[in-house]
Design a protein around this motif. Structure first.
Motif, PDB file in Angstrom:
ATOM      1  N   MET B 128       0.849  -1.177   0.000  1.00  0.00           N
ATOM      2  CA  MET B 128       0.000   0.000   0.000  1.00  0.00           C
ATOM      3  C   MET B 128       0.893   1.238   0.000  1.00  0.00           C
ATOM      4  O   MET B 128       1.798   1.361   0.839  1.00  0.00           O
ATOM      5  N   ALA B 129       0.667   2.146  -0.975  1.00  0.00           N
ATOM      6  CA  ALA B 129       1.508   3.344  -1.093  1.00  0.00           C
ATOM      7  C   ALA B 129       1.189   4.325   0.022  1.00  0.00           C
ATOM      8  O   ALA B 129       0.020   4.519   0.376  1.00  0.00           O
ATOM      9  N   MET B 130       2.265   4.922   0.582  1.00  0.00           N
ATOM     10  CA  MET B 130       2.067   5.972   1.593  1.00  0.00           C
ATOM     11  C   MET B 130       2.251   7.336   0.929  1.00  0.00           C
ATOM     12  O   MET B 130       2.787   7.442  -0.179  1.00  0.00           O
ATOM     13  N   ASN B 131       1.832   8.389   1.612  1.00  0.00           N
ATOM     14  CA  ASN B 131       1.915   9.731   1.034  1.00  0.00           C
ATOM     15  C   ASN B 131       3.350  10.169   0.761  1.00  0.00           C
ATOM     16  O   ASN B 131       3.604  10.984  -0.114  1.00  0.00           O
ATOM     17  N   ASN B 132       4.326   9.637   1.487  1.00  0.00           N
ATOM     18  CA  ASN B 132       5.719  10.068   1.319  1.00  0.00           C
ATOM     19  C   ASN B 132       6.452   9.286   0.230  1.00  0.00           C
ATOM     20  O   ASN B 132       7.670   9.357   0.134  1.00  0.00           O
ATOM     21  N   GLY B 133       5.724   8.545  -0.576  1.00  0.00           N
ATOM     22  CA  GLY B 133       6.333   7.820  -1.696  1.00  0.00           C
ATOM     23  C   GLY B 133       6.845   6.443  -1.331  1.00  0.00           C
ATOM     24  O   GLY B 133       7.195   5.650  -2.210  1.00  0.00           O
ATOM     25  N   ARG B 134       6.907   6.134  -0.048  1.00  0.00           N
ATOM     26  CA  ARG B 134       7.347   4.797   0.341  1.00  0.00           C
ATOM     27  C   ARG B 134       6.154   3.828   0.363  1.00  0.00           C
ATOM     28  O   ARG B 134       5.009   4.264   0.224  1.00  0.00           O
ATOM     29  N   THR B 135       6.451   2.556   0.519  1.00  0.00           N
ATOM     30  CA  THR B 135       5.398   1.540   0.395  1.00  0.00           C
ATOM     31  C   THR B 135       5.347   0.645   1.627  1.00  0.00           C
ATOM     32  O   THR B 135       6.381   0.109   2.054  1.00  0.00           O
ATOM     33  N   LEU B 136       4.162   0.515   2.150  1.00  0.00           N
ATOM     34  CA  LEU B 136       3.922  -0.389   3.287  1.00  0.00           C
ATOM     35  C   LEU B 136       3.582  -1.783   2.790  1.00  0.00           C
ATOM     36  O   LEU B 136       3.060  -1.930   1.688  1.00  0.00           O
ATOM     37  N   THR B 137       3.815  -2.772   3.614  1.00  0.00           N
ATOM     38  CA  THR B 137       3.259  -4.084   3.289  1.00  0.00           C
ATOM     39  C   THR B 137       2.564  -4.669   4.517  1.00  0.00           C
ATOM     40  O   THR B 137       3.021  -4.484   5.646  1.00  0.00           O
ATOM     41  N   TYR B 138       1.446  -5.294   4.257  1.00  0.00           N
ATOM     42  CA  TYR B 138       0.729  -5.959   5.343  1.00  0.00           C
ATOM     43  C   TYR B 138       1.339  -7.320   5.658  1.00  0.00           C
ATOM     44  O   TYR B 138       1.230  -7.813   6.767  1.00  0.00           O
ATOM     45  N   GLU B 139       1.977  -7.928   4.629  1.00  0.00           N
ATOM     46  CA  GLU B 139       2.525  -9.273   4.818  1.00  0.00           C
ATOM     47  C   GLU B 139       3.574  -9.232   5.927  1.00  0.00           C
ATOM     48  O   GLU B 139       4.506  -8.418   5.869  1.00  0.00           O
ATOM     49  N   GLY B 140       3.433 -10.063   6.909  1.00  0.00           N
ATOM     50  CA  GLY B 140       4.394 -10.086   8.016  1.00  0.00           C
ATOM     51  C   GLY B 140       4.093  -9.056   9.087  1.00  0.00           C
ATOM     52  O   GLY B 140       4.854  -8.935  10.052  1.00  0.00           O
ATOM     53  N   GLY B 141       3.013  -8.324   8.942  1.00  0.00           N
ATOM     54  CA  GLY B 141       2.634  -7.368   9.976  1.00  0.00           C
ATOM     55  C   GLY B 141       2.185  -8.091  11.237  1.00  0.00           C
ATOM     56  O   GLY B 141       1.883  -9.297  11.217  1.00  0.00           O
ATOM     57  N   VAL B 142       2.158  -7.357  12.344  1.00  0.00           N
ATOM     58  CA  VAL B 142       1.731  -7.943  13.619  1.00  0.00           C
ATOM     59  C   VAL B 142       0.710  -7.009  14.259  1.00  0.00           C
ATOM     60  O   VAL B 142       0.906  -5.788  14.261  1.00  0.00           O
TER      61      VAL B 142
END
Lengths: 177, 314
Positions: B128-142
């Motif tokens: 999922m794209a964040m506003n600052n251009g970096r990308t989050l991932t849910y996979e492996g989230g806790v």
């Protein structure tokens, strides 16, 4: 005896629906608390529907329903191994006879139980909710609370006795009012 | 009456009757009228409490309504089909169903202790794209939960670092990498990152949305094959008008109601992200008392940016 009706009436359906809690409690008592009580209730409901034309409307519905429920419990017992039966045959007859002479008014009884639950101390009402609404066993509850299982079991025994006495008193007061 | 009779009754009602206790029960009921009275009243109240909680209602009526029509029954099947459906409706009105009771049990369990779940993406894009251009991932989230209001969600950032979002029930907060700690007393802020939260999913607000789950979803309760200690509660949204995931598949422990696995399918994806995720229980240890505040999740001295709640329109 045949009541001459070919179709089940709404009144019969209502009586059957209203009696469910009492039939269930009767079956649980004869089965010694076995989980399969709901299955036997289902079989009893089917039998009551099939036999509705035999019901004598001049007599209390609950007595007729409990008699058929008793037969269904006996049928269930014949399908089980002896080791799964909690009550001996003669004891089952004693329990059934004791229960069938008690007047039963399921809806009033459930309403009274509701009011009696409200009279319990908050801590005891919470325990009842954990045990019955949430389905937690006494053993699991004892582990969670760090209390001896026997002490908790004794507490539930006293709570159920208090509720029974409260329900009996409440119904008696309603009748005399 | 023997004072040990209370223990015997407990064994009867909890289904743990030994052969010795069973023999003692039968002997007491045979010879002691007081014991017979006590047995009848104890089991009766027990059964009525169980009935009130919905222990038998759905089981009995679902089977009645689904009763197979065989040729030998045709003579009464016509009225029975109509009457039994009618009965089903009446019975359901008398007491909550087993599925509803299961929902109560799961929610009650949520109020007790801490739970930690790992997130895996079943379907859709984990990123999922964040506003600052970096990308989050849910996979492996806790996801850590305490009660029904406090949470900490940790998600990896693909370019490095983590985004940690949480709430202690009074303050919501969000930390992206080594950026400022954003805090707000608006408890609706920073929740969009939670799977399904974009549309007020029932996951974090399970208890708060109890009535929503009961009324907005069709519920089906079933056993878990090969896992007799677990129960499965499947919830399907009744219509698009109901907010939240399209389907929820909850596996919980029969005795305690603790959720061991939760699948959310049909998540809203206005900003991308997964369509279906699975949360698997990986820990039940008690977390530090302040764990759901932002303090333990960043070094001291980090800039705290207090975001006042957005002003509401007239």
């Amino acid at each position: 005896m045949d009541n001459g009706r070919s179709q089940m009436t709404p009144e019969f359906a209502q009586r059957l629906a209203s009696a469910q809690s009492s039939i269930y409690a009767f079956i649980v008592s004869l089965m010694g608390g076995r989980d399969e009580a709901a299955d036997v209730l289902q079989e009893t409901n089917l039998k009551l529907c099939r036999e509705f034309h035999r019901y004598d409307e001049s007599k209390p519905f609950i007595n007729w329903a409990l008699t058929l429920a008793r037969f269904e419990v006996m049928a269930w017992r014949t399908r089980q191994s002896r080791s799964r039966l909690v009550l001996d045959d003669d004891v089952l007859e004693r329990v059934a006879s004791a229960l069938q002479v008690q007047p039963m008014e399921p809806e009033r009884e459930l309403a009274a139980l509701e009011r009696c639950l409200q009279k319990l101390p908050q801590s005891q009402r919470a325990m009842v909710d954990e045990r019955y609404q949430c389905g937690e066993t006494v053993r699991a509850m004892a582990g969670r609370l760090g209390q001896p299982e026997n002490a908790l079991a004794a507490m539930f025994y006293r709570i159920r006795r208090a509720l029974q006495e409260c329900v009996t008193t409440t119904l008696a007061k309603e009748e005399s009012a | 009456m023997n004072p040990e009779f209370g223990k015997v009754m407990h064994s009867v009602l909890d289904g743990e009757l030994s052969a010795e206790a069973q023999a003692a029960l039968n002997e007491a009921l045979r010879s002691d009228p007081a014991a017979l009275d006590a047995y009848c009243s104890q089991v009766r109240i027990h059964a009525l409490l169980a009935w009130r909680a919905g222990a038998a209602t759905a089981n009995a009526t679902e089977k009645i309504v689904a009763f197979p029509v065989k040729p030998r029954l045709l003579r009464w099947a016509g009225w029975a089909a109509v009457a039994l459906v009618m009965l089903g409706a009446v019975f359901f009105a008398l007491a909550p169903s087993r599925a509803t009771a299961a929902v109560n049990r799961v929610f009650a369990a949520m109020q007790r202790g801490d739970r930690s779940y790992t997130i895996s993406v079943i379907e859709g894009d984990a990123r999922m794209a964040m506003n600052n251009g970096r990308t989050l991932t849910y996979e492996g989230g806790v996801l850590h939960l305490r009660g029904d209001r406090q949470f900490v969600l940790v998600r990896p950032i693909i370019e490095g670092g983590r985004r940690i979002t949480g709430s202690d029930g009074t303050v919501n907060w969000d930390i992206v990498g080594d950026g400022p700690v954003k805090v707000t007393s608006d408890l609706t802020r920073f929740r969009g990152g939670l799977p399904g939260e974009q549309q007020d999913s029932t996951f974090l607000d399970l208890a708060g949305n109890l009535s929503g789950l009961k009324s907005g979803y069709d519920l089906v309760l079933s056993d878990v094959l090969g896992e007799p200690s677990q129960v499965r509660l499947y919830a399907k949204r009744k219509s698009r008008d109901v907010r939240g995931p399209r389907e929820m598949d909850i596996t919980f422990r029969r005795e305690t109601g603790v959720i061991v696995a939760l699948e959310l399918r049909g998540l809203p994806r206005a900003r991308g992200g997964p369509e279906a995720v699975r949360l698997t229980l990986n820990g039940e240890s008690t977390l530090p008392a302040d764990y759901f505040t932002h303090m333990p999740h960043h070094e001291s001295g980090r800039w705290i940016q207090d975001e006042a709640p957005a002003p509401r329109g007239p």
